[in-house]
Design a protein around this motif. Sequence first.
Motif, PDB file in Angstrom:
ATOM      1  N   GLY A  64       1.052  -0.900   0.228  1.00 18.22           N
ATOM      2  CA  GLY A  64       0.274  -0.084   0.294  1.00 18.22           C
ATOM      3  C   GLY A  64       0.907   0.967  -0.201  1.00 18.22           C
ATOM      4  O   GLY A  64       2.316   1.207   0.060  1.00 18.22           O
ATOM      5  N   ASN A  65       0.121   2.302   0.233  1.00 19.19           N
ATOM      6  CA  ASN A  65       1.894   3.495  -0.130  1.00 19.19           C
ATOM      7  C   ASN A  65       1.230   3.957   1.437  1.00 19.19           C
ATOM      8  O   ASN A  65       2.735   4.530   1.550  1.00 19.19           O
ATOM      9  CB  ASN A  65      -0.306   4.970  -0.017  1.00 19.19           C
ATOM     10  N   THR A  66       0.738   3.523   1.970  1.00 16.96           N
ATOM     11  CA  THR A  66       1.679   3.240   3.395  1.00 16.96           C
ATOM     12  C   THR A  66       2.637   2.711   3.730  1.00 16.96           C
ATOM     13  O   THR A  66       3.422   2.657   4.678  1.00 16.96           O
ATOM     14  CB  THR A  66       0.717   4.108   4.424  1.00 16.96           C
ATOM     15  N   VAL A 104       1.504   1.159  -5.476  1.00 18.52           N
ATOM     16  CA  VAL A 104       2.642   1.566  -5.772  1.00 18.52           C
ATOM     17  C   VAL A 104       3.422   0.936  -6.896  1.00 18.52           C
ATOM     18  O   VAL A 104       4.392   0.535  -6.774  1.00 18.52           O
ATOM     19  CB  VAL A 104       3.451   2.057  -4.892  1.00 18.52           C
ATOM     20  N   PRO A 105       2.748   1.739  -8.267  1.00 17.99           N
ATOM     21  CA  PRO A 105       3.805   1.331  -9.467  1.00 17.99           C
ATOM     22  C   PRO A 105       5.350   1.126  -9.738  1.00 17.99           C
ATOM     23  O   PRO A 105       5.795  -0.269 -10.332  1.00 17.99           O
ATOM     24  CB  PRO A 105       3.244   2.150 -10.736  1.00 17.99           C
ATOM     25  N   THR A 106       5.980   2.272  -8.907  1.00 18.85           N
ATOM     26  CA  THR A 106       7.292   2.273  -9.038  1.00 18.85           C
ATOM     27  C   THR A 106       7.981   1.050  -8.106  1.00 18.85           C
ATOM     28  O   THR A 106       9.233   0.646  -8.513  1.00 18.85           O
ATOM     29  CB  THR A 106       7.918   3.438  -8.647  1.00 18.85           C
ATOM     30  N   LEU A 107       7.123   0.017  -7.810  1.00 15.36           N
ATOM     31  CA  LEU A 107       8.084  -1.388  -6.284  1.00 15.36           C
ATOM     32  C   LEU A 107       7.290  -2.338  -7.172  1.00 15.36           C
ATOM     33  O   LEU A 107       7.674  -3.229  -6.715  1.00 15.36           O
ATOM     34  CB  LEU A 107       7.006  -0.557  -5.323  1.00 15.36           C
ATOM     35  N   THR A 108       6.656  -2.111  -7.622  1.00 19.37           N
ATOM     36  CA  THR A 108       5.858  -3.557  -7.900  1.00 19.37           C
ATOM     37  C   THR A 108       7.303  -4.899  -8.511  1.00 19.37           C
ATOM     38  O   THR A 108       6.615  -5.911  -8.895  1.00 19.37           O
ATOM     39  CB  THR A 108       5.072  -3.353  -9.351  1.00 19.37           C
ATOM     40  N   ASP A 109       8.341  -4.306  -9.637  1.00 16.18           N
ATOM     41  CA  ASP A 109       8.953  -4.295  -9.823  1.00 16.18           C
ATOM     42  C   ASP A 109      10.086  -5.520  -9.224  1.00 16.18           C
ATOM     43  O   ASP A 109      10.163  -6.741  -9.016  1.00 16.18           O
ATOM     44  CB  ASP A 109      10.268  -4.103 -11.246  1.00 16.18           C
TER      45      ASP A 109
END
Length: 272
Positions: free
Chosen positions: A10-12, A79-84
Motif C-alpha cells: 500500500g501507499n503507507t 505503488v507502480p515503482t515498487l512492483t518490479d
Amino acid sequence: MSCVLTVDVGNTTTNIGLFSITRSERPSSAVEPETELLGSCILTTPDRLTTDEARIQLEQALALMPNEPIDGTILSCVVPTLTDSWRAALSFSCGVRVLVVGPGIKTGVRMNYDDPAEVGPDRIADVVAARATYGSPALAIDLGTTMNFEVIDEHGAFAGGIIAPGVALGARSLAEAAARLPIIELRAPERVIGHSTRAAMQSGVVLGEAARIDGLIDAVFEELGYSAPIVITGDGAESLAALLRHEATVDTTLTLRGLALIWQANVRHLRH
C-alpha cells in the motif's frame, strides 16, 4: 493443501501474510473461503526500494512466520515503482511463479465498472474476500491512505465504489495547511464539542470521519434500494467501527485473504 504467500503493498504500509488453502474441486473461477492465516507481518512502505532491499525485507518477514513450503505467491501493489522490485524478490526468495493482480486476472466476480483496469488490486482483493466471506450483497470499507468503499450487489457483481481521503491524510493535510494547528493523535475525544484545539481537531477528524462513513453508507444503501452486511478493514478499523451508527464487522485480514482466494482461483490457469 497449499501454502500461498500474499503481499499487499500500500501507499503507507506493506502487509505480508502466509495462508494455507484447501483447494476446491469446483472450476478455477470459483472462489472458496477455505483459507487459514498462518502468519503475517506489517512493514512500512518506502518511497523507493531496490530488489535486494525487497529481498531483505521479505526474508526478515518470513523468519517471523511458520517455516512452511510455499506453493505460490501473489502480489498486490498500488505503488507502480515498487512492483518490479517486489516481483523479483518474491521470485528469487520463494522460487515459484509470482502472480501480480492486474488486468486479466481471474476473480470470479463480474466487474460493473466503466474501465475495470482502473480498479486497484487491493480493491479487487477486498471485493473477492468480502463476497466469499459475507455473501451478496455486501459492503467493504478499507481504511488507509485513502478510504475505499467497495459495493457488491445482490447478484454478486462489483457495483462500484467510493474513494475518499483517509483519516490520517485528512489530519495531516489540516495540520500542514493551517500553520497554528498541530499534528494530533488519531483517537476519539470524550465529547463532540472540543475544549482545546487538539480535542476540537480530534472531534472534526475522527468523529467527522465516522459521521462521513455513516452518511455514505446511508447513501449507498438508498441508491441500491437495500442494505447489506458491512465489513471494515485497514488502519484503525476496530476503533472507528465502534464509533459508527451502523453495525459493522471488523476483518483485519480481508485484503490478504482476498489475495489468497484470487491465487486459488488462478492456480489451474498458472499450471498451463
